[in-house]
Design a protein around this motif. Sequence first.
Motif, PDB file in Angstrom:
ATOM      1  N   LYS A 145       4.265  11.911  -5.661  1.00 20.85           N
ATOM      2  CA  LYS A 145       3.600  10.840  -6.406  1.00 20.85           C
ATOM      3  C   LYS A 145       3.284  11.280  -7.830  1.00 20.85           C
ATOM      4  O   LYS A 145       3.441  10.509  -8.787  1.00 20.85           O
ATOM      5  N   ALA A 146       2.856  12.536  -7.982  1.00 23.79           N
ATOM      6  CA  ALA A 146       2.544  13.054  -9.310  1.00 23.79           C
ATOM      7  C   ALA A 146       3.799  13.159 -10.164  1.00 23.79           C
ATOM      8  O   ALA A 146       3.789  12.830 -11.360  1.00 23.79           O
ATOM      9  N   LEU A 147       4.912  13.612  -9.567  1.00 23.66           N
ATOM     10  CA  LEU A 147       6.168  13.734 -10.308  1.00 23.66           C
ATOM     11  C   LEU A 147       6.695  12.368 -10.743  1.00 23.66           C
ATOM     12  O   LEU A 147       7.167  12.202 -11.875  1.00 23.66           O
ATOM     13  N   LEU A 148       6.635  11.390  -9.841  1.00 23.34           N
ATOM     14  CA  LEU A 148       7.099  10.048 -10.185  1.00 23.34           C
ATOM     15  C   LEU A 148       6.210   9.425 -11.256  1.00 23.34           C
ATOM     16  O   LEU A 148       6.707   8.771 -12.184  1.00 23.34           O
ATOM     17  N   ALA A 149       4.903   9.653 -11.135  1.00 19.36           N
ATOM     18  CA  ALA A 149       3.988   9.124 -12.143  1.00 19.36           C
ATOM     19  C   ALA A 149       4.263   9.766 -13.504  1.00 19.36           C
ATOM     20  O   ALA A 149       4.230   9.086 -14.540  1.00 19.36           O
ATOM     21  N   ARG A 150       4.546  11.071 -13.500  1.00 15.79           N
ATOM     22  CA  ARG A 150       4.873  11.736 -14.760  1.00 15.79           C
ATOM     23  C   ARG A 150       6.168  11.186 -15.337  1.00 15.79           C
ATOM     24  O   ARG A 150       6.282  10.982 -16.554  1.00 15.79           O
ATOM     25  N   GLY A 151       7.155  10.947 -14.474  1.00 17.67           N
ATOM     26  CA  GLY A 151       8.412  10.389 -14.944  1.00 17.67           C
ATOM     27  C   GLY A 151       8.213   9.044 -15.611  1.00 17.67           C
ATOM     28  O   GLY A 151       8.760   8.780 -16.684  1.00 17.67           O
ATOM     29  N   ARG A 152       7.409   8.167 -14.964  1.00 12.72           N
ATOM     30  CA  ARG A 152       7.140   6.859 -15.555  1.00 12.72           C
ATOM     31  C   ARG A 152       6.355   6.988 -16.864  1.00 12.72           C
ATOM     32  O   ARG A 152       6.662   6.316 -17.856  1.00 12.72           O
ATOM     33  N   LYS A 153       5.334   7.855 -16.871  1.00 10.21           N
ATOM     34  CA  LYS A 153       4.474   7.988 -18.044  1.00 10.21           C
ATOM     35  C   LYS A 153       5.243   8.484 -19.262  1.00 10.21           C
ATOM     36  O   LYS A 153       5.076   7.963 -20.380  1.00 10.21           O
ATOM     37  N   LEU A 154       6.095   9.501 -19.072  1.00  8.37           N
ATOM     38  CA  LEU A 154       6.797  10.096 -20.205  1.00  8.37           C
ATOM     39  C   LEU A 154       8.051   9.315 -20.599  1.00  8.37           C
ATOM     40  O   LEU A 154       8.411   9.285 -21.777  1.00  8.37           O
ATOM     41  N   ALA A 155       8.722   8.704 -19.620  1.00  6.24           N
ATOM     42  CA  ALA A 155       9.998   8.050 -19.924  1.00  6.24           C
ATOM     43  C   ALA A 155       9.855   6.581 -20.297  1.00  6.24           C
ATOM     44  O   ALA A 155      10.688   6.054 -21.052  1.00  6.24           O
ATOM     45  N   THR A 156       8.824   5.899 -19.794  1.00  2.19           N
ATOM     46  CA  THR A 156       8.743   4.458 -20.023  1.00  2.19           C
ATOM     47  C   THR A 156       8.544   4.083 -21.497  1.00  2.19           C
ATOM     48  O   THR A 156       9.245   3.179 -21.991  1.00  2.19           O
ATOM     49  N   PRO A 157       7.632   4.709 -22.253  1.00  6.20           N
ATOM     50  CA  PRO A 157       7.487   4.312 -23.668  1.00  6.20           C
ATOM     51  C   PRO A 157       8.783   4.458 -24.469  1.00  6.20           C
ATOM     52  O   PRO A 157       9.177   3.507 -25.166  1.00  6.20           O
ATOM     53  N   PRO A 158       9.512   5.613 -24.400  1.00  5.16           N
ATOM     54  CA  PRO A 158      10.776   5.675 -25.140  1.00  5.16           C
ATOM     55  C   PRO A 158      11.850   4.743 -24.573  1.00  5.16           C
ATOM     56  O   PRO A 158      12.730   4.287 -25.305  1.00  5.16           O
ATOM     57  N   LEU A 159      11.770   4.451 -23.271  1.00  2.85           N
ATOM     58  CA  LEU A 159      12.712   3.497 -22.683  1.00  2.85           C
ATOM     59  C   LEU A 159      12.464   2.103 -23.244  1.00  2.85           C
ATOM     60  O   LEU A 159      13.404   1.383 -23.612  1.00  2.85           O
ATOM     61  N   ARG A 160      11.209   1.706 -23.340  1.00  4.49           N
ATOM     62  CA  ARG A 160      10.870   0.407 -23.941  1.00  4.49           C
ATOM     63  C   ARG A 160      11.298   0.362 -25.406  1.00  4.49           C
ATOM     64  O   ARG A 160      11.813  -0.668 -25.884  1.00  4.49           O
ATOM     65  N   ALA A 161      11.089   1.462 -26.115  1.00  2.31           N
ATOM     66  CA  ALA A 161      11.477   1.509 -27.524  1.00  2.31           C
ATOM     67  C   ALA A 161      12.990   1.381 -27.672  1.00  2.31           C
ATOM     68  O   ALA A 161      13.487   0.728 -28.605  1.00  2.31           O
ATOM     69  N   ALA A 162      13.733   2.007 -26.745  1.00  2.00           N
ATOM     70  CA  ALA A 162      15.188   1.910 -26.797  1.00  2.00           C
ATOM     71  C   ALA A 162      15.642   0.476 -26.544  1.00  2.00           C
ATOM     72  O   ALA A 162      16.499  -0.062 -27.276  1.00  2.00           O
ATOM     73  N   VAL A 163      15.067  -0.175 -25.536  1.00  2.00           N
ATOM     74  CA  VAL A 163      15.439  -1.556 -25.217  1.00  2.00           C
ATOM     75  C   VAL A 163      15.097  -2.486 -26.377  1.00  2.00           C
ATOM     76  O   VAL A 163      15.814  -3.466 -26.642  1.00  2.00           O
ATOM     77  N   ALA A 164      14.023  -2.184 -27.085  1.00  2.00           N
ATOM     78  CA  ALA A 164      13.617  -3.032 -28.218  1.00  2.00           C
ATOM     79  C   ALA A 164      14.638  -3.011 -29.353  1.00  2.00           C
ATOM     80  O   ALA A 164      14.610  -3.881 -30.230  1.00  2.00           O
ATOM     81  N   ARG A 165      15.558  -2.048 -29.348  1.00  2.00           N
ATOM     82  CA  ARG A 165      16.607  -2.010 -30.374  1.00  2.00           C
ATOM     83  C   ARG A 165      17.648  -3.118 -30.167  1.00  2.00           C
ATOM     84  O   ARG A 165      18.410  -3.434 -31.086  1.00  2.00           O
ATOM     85  N   LEU A 166      17.731  -3.639 -28.941  1.00  2.00           N
ATOM     86  CA  LEU A 166      18.772  -4.612 -28.641  1.00  2.00           C
ATOM     87  C   LEU A 166      18.514  -5.927 -29.370  1.00  2.00           C
ATOM     88  O   LEU A 166      17.367  -6.343 -29.562  1.00  2.00           O
ATOM     89  N   ALA A 167      19.595  -6.592 -29.755  1.00  2.00           N
ATOM     90  CA  ALA A 167      19.484  -7.887 -30.438  1.00  2.00           C
ATOM     91  C   ALA A 167      19.012  -8.953 -29.459  1.00  2.00           C
ATOM     92  O   ALA A 167      19.372  -8.928 -28.272  1.00  2.00           O
ATOM     93  N   PRO A 168      18.206  -9.916 -29.916  1.00  2.00           N
ATOM     94  CA  PRO A 168      17.819 -11.042 -29.068  1.00  2.00           C
ATOM     95  C   PRO A 168      19.048 -11.846 -28.661  1.00  2.00           C
ATOM     96  O   PRO A 168      19.993 -11.945 -29.452  1.00  2.00           O
TER      97      PRO A 168
END
Length: 356
Positions: free
Chosen positions: A16-39
Amino acid sequence: MTPANQRTLVDNASVKALLARGRKLATPPLRAAVARLAPPMDTVASYHFGWIDADGRPSEGDGGKAVRPALALLSAEVAGAEPEAGIPGAVAVELVHNFSLLHDDLMDGDEQRRHRDTVWKVHGPAQAVLVGDALFALANEILLEQGTAEASRAARRLTRATRRLIDGQAQDISFEHREQVTVQECLEMEGNKTGALLACAVSIGAVLGGADEETADFLESYGHHVGLAFQAVDDILGIWGDPDATGKQTWSDLRQRKKSLPVVAALAQDGPAAERLGTLLRADAGKSQAEFEDFDEDQFAARAALIEEAGGREWTSQEAQRQYTSALAALDKIEMPDRVREELTALADFVVVRQR
């Protein structure tokens, strides 16, 4: 409390701690990457990841279990680096994984994923294809813009894994139109479709952290076997899984006429159950999808019962355990901190044993 029960609690807490760390560290840059896409691709992708609902309102979805990001971050620690070194790899692998889900849902005609309508169902097939393509391109962009030799090595591994993933999907589709598929062919397909990307996830962080090729290769071997074990479990759930847990229809893989491991293993056995199953499936192959979708629950249940009677379910369960054992054996060939080894073992346990 017995030692075995104590270990279960410790492993669950660790995972649970490893998965939570994965979400915490990867989700913000993942959201930032998706935000690069054109509408509207950015909005469509956000819906797919569970960040918004079909009307564009913020949603509570977390985009899945985050097993692959967790593996990428943990593998950086195998190389002696901080887990943050694996973040670009975690993001890139998650983008490729979701590229494959978008396309697979469309090709398989799946209308539900994670208890919600799939992207093609909500936004149409064209958007599912375009957003999937965009996520694939974005994954390589995220890695290569790091501008290091390690990033180039990581990108090569990701590209190779993606090609194998696509090979696996092509094999899976071709099996639907074949009367016979061998167990070995099925394992090869699943090694490509599922094992390749998990193998990449658990090596890409190490590469970004400076690991040599031999270490990365052993980590890939671990991930490959975990992927095969995971898929064997998933094949069991695809037939007998609880819809409330899987987010899919009852008898999901049977409805799609998938030649998954339990089906192929059952047909490979001798005996009356395998013969009756083969007769039914050959008759099914001659039916249109519309006719097949008119089947009632009892007809699917009868096929599932024959698969189990012929031994397909038990063989697949044993294969999951064999692949799990091979995965842990690959870890024995790598020098790493005891804590990291224990956590990789716990993650393998989570994705394989705890699902059954």
